[in-house]
Structures are given as C-alpha cells and as structure tokens.
Design a protein around this motif. Structure first.
Motif, short mmCIF file in Angstrom:
data_model
loop_
_atom_site.label_atom_id
_atom_site.label_comp_id
_atom_site.label_asym_id
_atom_site.label_seq_id
_atom_site.Cartn_x
_atom_site.Cartn_y
_atom_site.Cartn_z
N LYS A 34 11.32 -0.44 6.19
CA LYS A 34 9.92 -0.32 5.79
C LYS A 34 9.16 0.70 6.63
CE LYS A 34 9.84 -3.28 2.40
NZ LYS A 34 9.74 -2.78 0.99
N VAL A 35 9.53 0.82 7.89
CA VAL A 35 8.88 1.80 8.75
C VAL A 35 9.27 3.21 8.33
CG1 VAL A 35 8.61 2.61 11.13
CG2 VAL A 35 8.74 0.16 10.65
N MET A 36 10.54 3.41 7.96
CA MET A 36 10.96 4.71 7.45
C MET A 36 10.27 5.03 6.12
SD MET A 36 12.55 7.54 7.78
CE MET A 36 13.81 7.42 9.06
N GLU A 37 10.13 4.02 5.25
CA GLU A 37 9.42 4.24 3.99
C GLU A 37 7.98 4.63 4.25
OE1 GLU A 37 9.80 1.31 0.84
OE2 GLU A 37 11.68 0.61 1.70
N LEU A 38 7.37 4.03 5.26
CA LEU A 38 6.00 4.37 5.62
C LEU A 38 5.91 5.82 6.08
CD1 LEU A 38 3.07 3.45 6.12
CD2 LEU A 38 3.79 2.72 8.41
N LEU A 50 -4.69 8.36 3.54
CA LEU A 50 -4.09 7.37 2.66
C LEU A 50 -4.70 6.02 2.98
CD1 LEU A 50 -0.34 8.47 2.85
CD2 LEU A 50 -2.09 9.19 1.22
N SER A 51 -5.23 5.36 1.98
CA SER A 51 -5.86 4.07 2.19
C SER A 51 -4.81 3.01 2.49
CB SER A 51 -6.68 3.66 0.98
OG SER A 51 -5.82 3.34 -0.11
N LYS A 52 -5.26 1.92 3.10
CA LYS A 52 -4.35 0.81 3.37
C LYS A 52 -3.76 0.28 2.07
CE LYS A 52 -6.56 -0.73 7.67
NZ LYS A 52 -7.21 -1.86 8.36
N ARG A 53 -4.58 0.20 1.02
CA ARG A 53 -4.09 -0.32 -0.26
C ARG A 53 -3.01 0.60 -0.83
NH1 ARG A 53 -2.28 -4.24 -1.81
NH2 ARG A 53 -4.03 -5.19 -0.70
N GLU A 54 -3.20 1.91 -0.76
CA GLU A 54 -2.18 2.84 -1.26
C GLU A 54 -0.86 2.63 -0.52
OE1 GLU A 54 -3.58 7.13 -2.48
OE2 GLU A 54 -4.73 6.48 -0.75
N LEU A 55 -0.93 2.51 0.79
CA LEU A 55 0.28 2.37 1.58
C LEU A 55 0.96 1.03 1.33
CD1 LEU A 55 -1.05 3.93 4.89
CD2 LEU A 55 0.67 4.92 3.38
N LEU A 56 0.16 -0.03 1.23
CA LEU A 56 0.74 -1.35 0.94
C LEU A 56 1.41 -1.37 -0.43
CD1 LEU A 56 -2.10 -3.65 2.33
CD2 LEU A 56 0.25 -3.53 3.20
N ASP A 57 0.75 -0.78 -1.42
CA ASP A 57 1.33 -0.76 -2.77
C ASP A 57 2.60 0.07 -2.83
OD1 ASP A 57 -0.71 -2.37 -3.65
OD2 ASP A 57 -1.88 -0.76 -4.58
N HIS A 58 2.65 1.12 -2.00
CA HIS A 58 3.82 2.01 -2.05
C HIS A 58 5.00 1.44 -1.28
CE1 HIS A 58 6.06 5.79 -2.20
NE2 HIS A 58 6.31 5.62 -0.90
N VAL A 59 4.75 0.99 -0.05
CA VAL A 59 5.85 0.57 0.82
C VAL A 59 6.28 -0.87 0.56
CG1 VAL A 59 6.57 0.27 3.23
CG2 VAL A 59 5.11 2.21 2.58
N TRP A 60 5.32 -1.73 0.22
CA TRP A 60 5.62 -3.15 0.01
C TRP A 60 5.42 -3.53 -1.46
CZ3 TRP A 60 3.39 -1.36 4.53
CH2 TRP A 60 4.06 -1.68 5.72
N SER A 61 5.85 -2.66 -2.35
CA SER A 61 5.66 -2.91 -3.79
C SER A 61 6.46 -4.11 -4.28
CB SER A 61 6.04 -1.67 -4.60
OG SER A 61 7.41 -1.33 -4.37
N ASP A 62 7.51 -4.48 -3.53
CA ASP A 62 8.41 -5.56 -3.95
C ASP A 62 8.04 -6.92 -3.36
OD1 ASP A 62 8.98 -4.63 -1.42
OD2 ASP A 62 11.13 -5.05 -1.56
N VAL A 63 6.97 -6.96 -2.57
CA VAL A 63 6.59 -8.21 -1.91
C VAL A 63 5.10 -8.17 -1.61
CG1 VAL A 63 7.09 -7.33 0.40
CG2 VAL A 63 7.18 -9.79 -0.03
N THR A 64 4.49 -9.35 -1.55
CA THR A 64 3.07 -9.43 -1.25
C THR A 64 2.87 -9.64 0.24
OG1 THR A 64 2.60 -10.38 -3.43
CG2 THR A 64 0.92 -10.66 -1.72
#
Length: 224
Positions: A34-38, A50-64
């Motif tokens: 996940k850190v590499m994806e970030l 990049l907003s927090k929401r953009e980054l969360l949606d991109h890197v953690w798209s498979d989990v909440t």
C-alpha cells in the motif's frame, strides 16, 4: 493516477513497484504494497495537490479505511525517503487539502544492466518474511547491518551471504556456528541457487525458499 509496475525515478530514489523496493546506490528500502501504491499515486501526478479522499479511493479501493491509514502510510513513505514533514523535499502536506509530491519524477531507461544495490530477480520467502535480494552481496544474519536480518539465537550475526549477479545467485556460509544448508546439503563452498531451492540456516533454524521472478515480473507461486 494510472497504476504502473514500471520502475521510475523520484528525486534521488529509483522505485520498483513490482519488487516493492526503493533504491539509491547501495541503499535499498522495502515498502509495504500500500505504501508503494501511494508513492506511485503521487508519482502519477507530481506537483499536484491530491486530496485525502482521492488517495484513499485510489490506494484503498478494495477496502474501507479511514484517514488514519493514509496518515500512517504517508509517515512510512516519508521515513523510507528520508523526508521531513517540517522541511519536505518529497511529500508536502497542504493544510486542509491533502498532499503534494514536490520531488521530480522521471522514467528509468530500460535495458540497462543491473547495478550493485538494485533489486534483483531473486526473493527469499519464509515465515513472516518476504525479501527481495539486491544485485551484489546480501548478508543474512541477526546483526543490525545484515541486509536480510533474522532475529534468532540460532542464527549467527553474519551467518551466510547470497551474491546475486543478473540471472545467477550463489550462497556462501560465513563461518556460522550451525551451518548453512541447500536442499539438506551443507554449504562448504559457493553454491548456486535455483528457483524453488530450500535454504536452511542451521539444522533446526530458519527455513527459507528461493523464488526467481520471471522477466515479465510475475512470481511463480510456491508453497511455503
């Protein structure tokens, strides 16, 4: 922020997403997926906030997950890059907006021969251990300066070393107390390693499996 497995340069570092490593000369740092994806997300849009929401949606798209997961990952990334939040040269915090990559990003020229310290095609897999070996020397032991560190009293401080050169890797015992074994044979000289070999450090100590990544960056699955 299109995902990529191709290596890229960010500031002084070369990132290899497929191998999950950062390298700078003879220094290699391993990142969580996940850190590499970030980092890849930042590198896809350098200089942009990049907003927090953009980054969360991109890197953690498979989990909440919540903002805390992003904060922890950004902290890990800064530590790996040697960055400081109060004087950033890589990741800048933009108050109430998000984060921005301020370091330059460029591609890595393909086809160059591997250099010492760069990620190799060889991995070691074991219990709670996944390590990408680097080109050149990889010392295994429990000493703080060992590239592959295993904290066990049955492992010598500098137990063995694996020397990687392109498509070949050989293991040597470094005068360890309990010995080094490849496929149950004690290592008493430089011994080549192949995909699927079992490497044991001492008869009753750590058991590791050698995995060689294909040139298409895929890893053949092995039972551990």
């Amino acid at each position: 922020m299109a995902p990529t497995d191709n290596p890229f340069r960010v500031g002084a570092w070369v990132a290899d997403p497929a191998a999950l490593v950062l390298s700078d000369g003879d220094v290699t740092v391993h990142l969580r997926p996940k850190v590499m994806e970030l980092l890849a997300a930042f590198a896809g849009r350098p200089g942009e906030v990049l907003s927090k929401r953009e980054l969360l949606d991109h890197v953690w798209s498979d989990v909440t997950v919540g903002d805390a997961s992003l904060t922890v990952a950004v902290g890990e990334l800064r530590e790996a890059l040697g960055d400081r939040p109060d004087a950033p040269t890589y990741i800048e915090t933009i108050s109430r907006r998000g984060y921005r990559l301020v370091a330059p990003v460029s591609g890595v020229e393909p086809g160059l021969p591997p250099t010492a310290g760069s990620p190799s095609r060889f991995w070691l897999l074991g219990h709670e251990l996944e390590v990408v070996l680097v080109e050149g020397e990889n010392v295994i032991g429990r000493a703080p300066d060992a590239q592959v560190r295993i904290l066990s009293t049955r492992i010598s401080r500098h137990h063995a070393r694996i020397v990687v050169g392109g498509d070949t890797a050989v293991v040597e015992d470094l005068g360890s107390k309990n010995g080094t074994y490849v496929k149950d044979a004690r290592v008493d000289q430089a011994t080549p390693l192949s995909h699927g070999d079992e490497l044991r450090l001492g008869k009753m100590a750590a058991s590791l499996r050698v995995v060689v990544i294909g040139r298409d960056s895929t890893v053949t699955e092995l039972s551990r």
